[in-house]
Design an enzyme around this catalytic site. Structure first.
Site, PDB file in Angstrom:
ATOM      1  N   LYS A   1     -37.146 -36.597  15.842  1.00 55.63           N
ATOM      2  CA  LYS A   1     -37.634 -35.805  16.865  1.00 55.63           C
ATOM      3  C   LYS A   1     -38.976 -35.065  16.444  1.00 55.63           C
ATOM      4  O   LYS A   1     -39.770 -34.353  17.203  1.00 55.63           O
ATOM      5  CB  LYS A   1     -36.650 -34.497  17.278  1.00 55.63           C
ATOM      6  CG  LYS A   1     -36.386 -33.730  15.993  1.00 55.63           C
ATOM      7  CD  LYS A   1     -35.146 -32.678  16.368  1.00 55.63           C
ATOM      8  CE  LYS A   1     -34.857 -31.850  15.330  1.00 55.63           C
ATOM      9  NZ  LYS A   1     -33.697 -30.827  15.791  1.00 55.63           N
ATOM     10  N   ARG A   2     -39.389 -35.309  15.046  1.00 53.67           N
ATOM     11  CA  ARG A   2     -40.703 -34.823  14.871  1.00 53.67           C
ATOM     12  C   ARG A   2     -41.843 -35.694  15.474  1.00 53.67           C
ATOM     13  O   ARG A   2     -42.950 -34.828  15.635  1.00 53.67           O
ATOM     14  CB  ARG A   2     -40.864 -34.975  13.076  1.00 53.67           C
ATOM     15  CG  ARG A   2     -40.977 -33.636  12.550  1.00 53.67           C
ATOM     16  CD  ARG A   2     -40.560 -33.452  11.196  1.00 53.67           C
ATOM     17  NE  ARG A   2     -39.292 -34.011  10.869  1.00 53.67           N
ATOM     18  CZ  ARG A   2     -39.128 -34.764   9.967  1.00 53.67           C
ATOM     19  NH1 ARG A   2     -40.114 -35.841   9.268  1.00 53.67           N
ATOM     20  NH2 ARG A   2     -37.631 -35.374   9.711  1.00 53.67           N
TER      21      ARG A   2
END
Ligand code: GLU
Length: 480
Positions: free
Chosen positions: A254-255
Site C-alpha cells: 500500500k505504500r
C-alpha cells in the site's frame, strides 16, 4: 483425487486486500473445476488487530466481486465454527496432546532472555532462533514450574538435524535444513494459539485437501509440515501462488499502490473486470485471450498452468480491461451501472449536506462535486501544493507523514482525521497554514472546497489515501 476442499483464511486486520480476492479466485476455480468446496475461514487469532468491521468488509468486498463461499462464519457448515477466536479450546487441547507425546514442550524463557539470546547469536553470526534451552527440562521440573504459576509458552520440538521437505505442486520439492527451522511457539503466554498451530489444526479438522495460498507463506510451510508430522497427520497438498507485484516489480504494497478492493470499487472499476484481471495474474487462457468471465476461467482451469514469474497488478491494464467491458454493454446496461455504482443515492448523500450552502442553482452542484468522483490525478499543477515560502523538499516530509497517518486510520471520521492531521503537525513542527492548504489541494484539486475535515470524510479513505500518494509523487517530481 480425494474430495477437494480448499479455503482462504484472511486475517481481518485492515481493508479487504486485492491479494485476498486473487487467492480466493484461484481457490474457487480449482474447487469448481474439481467439484469441490470452497471455505472461508477467519483467522482472527491476533485479537488486538482483528476487528468485526474488517471481517464484514472482507465479506462485502468478496460478495461484490461474486467470489462466494460454500462454508464460512456467516453461513456455517459442517466443520464450524469458522472463526478462530471461537475455537480456542480446540487449539489448547491439541497443544496439550503434543506436550503429552513429547512433540512439544513448555518454555519459560522471558522476553529479556530471548533478546539476550538474539543479541548473542547476532554477535557470533549464528543462525537466529530459539536455542532450545527449555527442551532439556525434565517433565517434572516443567510441571512444578507451571504449578507455581510461572509464565510460559508451548513450543514445537523440531528435530535438530536433517531436513524438512515442502512439496509444492508448482515448485516441486523445496528443502529446508531443520537447523534453520525454529522451535516455533504454538501457544502464547496468554494461552492463545499462534497462526501456525491454529492454521494447521483447522486445515486438518476442516479436511482441507489443497492449501492454495500466496508465496509469502512458503517460509512458514516447513513449520507446518513439522506440525503435521508431530500430530501424525497427512499434510494437504501445497500450492503457493506467485505474489502480486507493482509495475516496477516490487511486492504489491500500500505504500506504492492502492491495495484495497474498495479503492477499485470507488474508482468505478467493474467487479467482473477486476475478477477477470485477477484471473490474468500468473495465468493465461489456453488461447491467450485476455477478456474472460469466471465461468470461462473455471471451464478451462488447470492449476498447473500457473506461471511463477511475478504477475503485475497495474492500474493502467485494469482500466483498459474495464473499458472493454464498458464499451461492450448496451447503453441501457451502462446507464444502469452508472446509476448503480457511481451516482447512487448513497454516494450523492455523502456530500449533499456539504454543498447545499454553496450552490445557487442545481447546476453548480455538478461543477462542485466533480472531485468526489475522481479522476485520481485531479489535474492541479505540482506547485499548487506549496504554501508561500515553502519548497518541495520542505513539504515532502509533511506528505509522507500524512500518508502514513491516513493509511493507519481505522475509522474515518471528522475526529479521527483531525487527530491524524494534528499528529502530522506535531511531528513535523509545521503549522496549520502549512498543512491545511496543501492537503486541501491534494484531496480536492482546488482551493475552493467545503470544510476540509468533512470533505475528507465524504471523499472517503480509499480516494484520499491514493490522492495523498499522488501528491507525494508530484512533490518528488518538483525536486528532480
Ligand atoms: N491468515 C493468513 C493470511 O492472513 C492465512 C495464510 C494461509 O492461507 O495459510 O493470509
Amino acid at each position: 483425487m480425494t474430495d477437494v476442499r480448499v479455503r482462504i483464511a484472511p486475517s481481518p486486520t485492515g481493508d479487504p486486500h486485492v491479494g485476498t480476492a486473487y487467492i480466493a479466485l484461484f481457490n474457487i476455480a480449482f474447487a469448481r473445476k474439481h467439484g469441490g468446496r470452497f471455505i472461508l475461514r477467519i483467522e482472527d487469532t491476533d485479537q488486538v488487530r482483528s476487528t468485526r468491521e474488517s471481517e464484514e468488509a472482507i465479506f462485502e468486498a468478496l460478495r461484490w466481486l461474486g467470489l462466494t463461499w460454500d462454508e464460512g462464519p456467516d453461513i456455517g457448515g459442517p466443520y464450524g465454527p469458522y472463526r478462530q477466536s471461537e475455537r480456542r479450546e480446540i487449539y489448547a487441547e491439541h497443544a496439550k496432546q503434543l506436550v503429552a507425546s513429547g512433540e512439544a514442550y513448555p518454555c519459560f524463557c522471558s522476553s529479556e532472555t530471548l533478546s539476550a539470546m538474539r543479541e548473542e547469536q547476532m554477535r557470533n553470526k549464528l543462525p537466529l532462533g530459539y536455542d532450545g534451552r527449555c527442551r532439556k527440562l525434565t517433565a517434572e521440573e516443567a510441571r512444578n514450574r507451571i504449578a507455581a504459576g510461572e509464565s510460559h509458552v508451548i513450543r514445537l520440538r523440531v528435530p535438530a538435524e536433517g531436513e524438512t521437505i515442502v512439496r509444492d505442486r508448482l515448485r516441486g520439492d523445496v528443502s529446508f535444513q531443520n537447523s534453520q527451522v525454529d522451535d516455533q511457539v504454538l501457544i502464547k503466554a496468554d494461552g492463545s494459539p499462534t497462526y501456525h498451530l491454529a492454521n494447521v489444526v483447522d486445515d486438518h479438522l476442516m479436511q482441507i485437501s489443497h492449501v492454495i495460498r500466496g508465496e509469502e507463506w512458503i517460509s512458514s510451510t516447513p513449520k507446518h509440515v513439522q506440525l503435521y508430522r508431530a500430530f501424525g497427520w497427512q499434510a494437504p497438498e501445497f500450492i503457493h501462488l506467485p505474489l502480486l507485484r507493482n509495475p516496477d516489480k516490487s511486492k504489491l504494497s500500500k505504500r506504492k499502490n492502492p491495495v484495497s478492493i474498495n479503492y477499485y470499487r470507488r474508482l468505478g472499476v467493474l467487479p467482473e473486470a477486476l475478477v477477470n484481471f485477477l484471473g490474468m495474474m500468473g495465468y493465461s487462457m489456453p488461447d491467450e485471450r485476455e477478456k474472460f468471465s469466471v465461468d470461462e476461467l473455471i471451464a478451462e482451469f488447470e492449476i498447473d498452468r500457473v506461471k511463477l514469474s511475478g504477475p503485475v497488478f497495474g492500474l493502467d491494464k485494469l482500466k483498459w480491461l474495464t473499458g472493454l467491458y464498458l464499451r461492450e454493454m448496451s447503453e441501457e446496461a451502462l446507464l444502469d451501472r452508472i446509476l448503480g455504482e457511481l451516482y447512487t443515492r448513497e454516494s450523492l448523500a455523502r456530500f449533499v449536506k456539504l454543498l447545499q450552502p454553496r450552490i445557487e442553482v442545481l447546476g453548480d452542484f455538478h461543477q462542485q462535486s466533480g472531485f468526489f468522483y475522481g479522476p485520481d490525478g485531479l489535474g492541479y499543477a505540482p506547485e499548487e501544493l506549496l504554501p508561500k515560502k515553502r519548497s518541495a523538499a520542505e513539504m515532502l516530509p509533511v506528505f509522507r507523514k500524512l500518508s502514513e497517518q491516513f493509511d493507519a486510520l481505522r475509522s474515518f471520521t471528522v475526529e479521527s482525521v483531525d487527530e491524524a492531521i494534528k499528529v502530522v503537525m506535531e511531528e513535523t513542527g509545521y503549522k496549520a497554514r502549512d498543512v491545511f492548504l496543501p492537503l486541501r489541494i491534494a484531496v480536492t484539486g482546488s482551493k475552493a472546497s467545503p470544510e476540509l475535515h468533512e470533505t475528507i470524510v465524504a471523499i472517503g479513505p480509499e480516494l484520499c489515501r491514493q490522492r495523498i500518494r499522488l501528491a507525494l509523487e508530484k512533490l518528488s517530481s518538483l525536486q528532480s
